[in-house]
Design a protein around this motif. Structure first.
Motif, PDB file in Angstrom:
ATOM      1  N   LEU A 130       0.830  -1.206   0.000  1.00  0.00           N
ATOM      2  CA  LEU A 130       0.000   0.000   0.000  1.00  0.00           C
ATOM      3  C   LEU A 130       0.866   1.259   0.000  1.00  0.00           C
ATOM      4  O   LEU A 130       0.535   2.253  -0.647  1.00  0.00           O
ATOM      5  N   LYS A 131       1.983   1.212   0.725  1.00  0.00           N
ATOM      6  CA  LYS A 131       2.891   2.355   0.782  1.00  0.00           C
ATOM      7  C   LYS A 131       3.422   2.678  -0.625  1.00  0.00           C
ATOM      8  O   LYS A 131       3.444   3.829  -1.056  1.00  0.00           O
ATOM      9  N   GLU A 132       3.807   1.639  -1.345  1.00  0.00           N
ATOM     10  CA  GLU A 132       4.333   1.818  -2.700  1.00  0.00           C
ATOM     11  C   GLU A 132       3.225   2.325  -3.645  1.00  0.00           C
ATOM     12  O   GLU A 132       3.471   3.195  -4.485  1.00  0.00           O
ATOM     13  N   ALA A 133       2.026   1.798  -3.481  1.00  0.00           N
ATOM     14  CA  ALA A 133       0.897   2.225  -4.328  1.00  0.00           C
ATOM     15  C   ALA A 133       0.574   3.704  -4.070  1.00  0.00           C
ATOM     16  O   ALA A 133       0.285   4.460  -5.003  1.00  0.00           O
ATOM     17  N   ARG A 134       0.648   4.128  -2.812  1.00  0.00           N
ATOM     18  CA  ARG A 134       0.411   5.549  -2.490  1.00  0.00           C
ATOM     19  C   ARG A 134       1.476   6.430  -3.138  1.00  0.00           C
ATOM     20  O   ARG A 134       1.190   7.486  -3.690  1.00  0.00           O
TER      21      ARG A 134
END
Ligand SMILES: [Zn+2]
Length: 453
Positions: free
Chosen positions: A436-440
């Motif tokens: 999720l961090k990378e997607a954000r």
């Protein structure tokens, strides 16, 4: 052990997994079986036996036995149409007509941002969203589909990955000749047990007759599913009629493209004769109600499709045109909207809609023999929904509950091919927080560049 079990499995003393003490075991087989205090026994990714919990527990031993008291156990949901990598474009632009949305927002954004890394990450994001809401099988169409397959295998979801075909340069094929070469490479080199390769012609207004024909021939050569968006808008139907004198379905019929291995998506604008043709050919149709509503394409006549017995599944469509991948929510919308739209509360019953999200969806995409219902010998793709929350009480009818009351967040356990993918509401096959961090991070870049255009 049932006689239906494949012979090569033989008799084993120790099974892999027994899911027991289930309040309501919903098989979604044709006979609407609901087993109270049920159990499912699993071996090598397949359902070995199922039935009364006490009998199953007395009959078998397993490496793991899990009590599901307080749960409904049912087949995993099937998302019969999605563009998984597009989750990174969710909410980028809304409230526009389809043609404008595609030509002014989606296609230009895709030409800049669709590359291997974003397809992989967007697919992971979509698969996590789908799995956590009970989807165990997807049918996709996009570009760089090798990356979709890679993400699916990594997270452990089953599916069909359709390499996208269009008549203009795409992010992964700069010319149409390269496009077919690329498509064939994808079909010949994808050998995943969990994800089948397929080809996806975007639509008749973006692919010529020669292109759809060549794509279908390639699919036939490799035994792959041929997918296409069809009769989505009134504009598309009129355009095809104007250019060819035929409806989109008649046009495909004349090209000999319709058979059991073709999947048509949307079908909002179909005539009676179109339905007869699709039925005669055994062609699958996918109903994407929320996407059709959001893009104001119209409302497909699903009650008539069901009355005619067409091969129908439910799809969310891409995360940029829905904007979620919640099949359970889509089922609730399907069950209610058609009643209101046609002013008939008997249409699209809870049982019919539950089958659309499971066994009928599996049949529409050609996997009905393997998944879609809990039956001995089938793949063990199943989900457990908690029935301990206030909105599940009282619970007189579990089928009604699933379609009209249940929420995606009720899904607490997911097994795909007998493997645990979600336990106690948490994804176990992937580090969700890191992803999720990378997607954000990537989506912030996409948002910034778009603002600066
Ligand atoms: Zn679509």
């Amino acid at each position: 052990m049932s006689q239906k079990f494949p012979k090569d499995f033989g008799v084993h003393d120790i099974l892999d997994l027994i899911l027991c003490d289930v309040d309501y075991l919903i098989t979604c087989s044709n006979d609407l079986a609901i087993i109270q205090n049920g159990a499912v026994a699993i071996l090598k990714g397949r359902i070995y036996d199922l039935g009364d919990s006490e009998e199953i527990k007395a009959r078998y031993r397993a490496r793991e036995t899990l009590s599901l008291k307080g749960y409904i156990l049912m087949p995993g949901l099937i998302n019969a149409h999605v563009h998984a990598p597009m989750s990174l474009f969710r909410g980028l632009a809304d409230d526009l007509p389809l043609e404008v949305w595609l030509s002014e927002v989606i296609f230009p954004t895709e030409s800049k941002w669709v590359k291997k890394e974003t397809v992989y990450l967007g697919s992971l994001l979509s698969f996590c969203e789908m799995i956590l809401s009970g989807v165990t099988c997807f049918c996709d169409g996009y570009f760089f589909e090798e990356e979709v397959v890679r993400a699916a295998v990594e997270v452990g979801i089953r599916g069909i990955a359709g390499q996208g075909i269009l008549d203009f340069p795409t992010p992964d094929a700069p010319s149409s000749d390269r496009m077919f070469e690329r498509a064939e490479r994808f079909l010949s080199s994808t050998h995943s047990e969990m994800v089948r390769p397929s080809l996806f012609c975007h639509a008749l207004y973006t692919c010529s007759a020669a292109t759809v024909k060549r794509t279908k021939e390639l699919c036939q050569a490799y035994g792959a599913l041929f997918q296409i968006h069809l009769a989505e808008t009134e504009w598309e139907r009129s355009k095809v009629l104007e250019l060819t004198g035929k409806s989109p379905v008649e046009f495909l019929e004349d090209l000999a493209l319709l058979d059991e291995n073709t999947l048509c998506v949307h079908g909002v604008w179909l005539s009676d004769e179109d339905l007869n043709i699709l039925n005669d050919r055994g062609t699958g149709l996918v109903h994407c109600l929320e996407s059709n509503l959001k893009l104001a394409s119209g409302v497909a006549n699903l009650p008539l499709w069901l009355e005619r017995g067409l091969k129908v599944g439910i799809g969310t469509d891409g995360p940029a045109s829905n904007n979620n991948l919640d099949v359970l929510g889509e089922m609730g919308m399907v069950a209610k909207l058609h009643k209101g739209f046609r002013r008939d509360p008997t249409l699209c019953s809870a049982w019919e809609v539950l089958k659309l999200g499971t066994i009928l969806g599996a049949r529409a995409i050609g996997l009905g023999e393997e998944i879609g219902s809990l039956e001995v010998g089938k793949r063990a793709d199943c989900i457990a929904l908690s029935i301990s929350e206030p909105h599940a009480i009282p619970l007189y009818n579990p089928i009604s509950h699933i379609v009209y009351s249940a929420k995606a967040s009720d899904v607490k356990y997911v097994w795909i091919d007998g493997k645990p993918i979600v336990r106690d509401g948490r994804l176990v096959s992937l580090n969700l927080e890191e992803m999720l961090k990378e997607a954000r991070r990537i989506s912030q870049e996409i948002g910034k560049r778009r603002e600066s255009v």
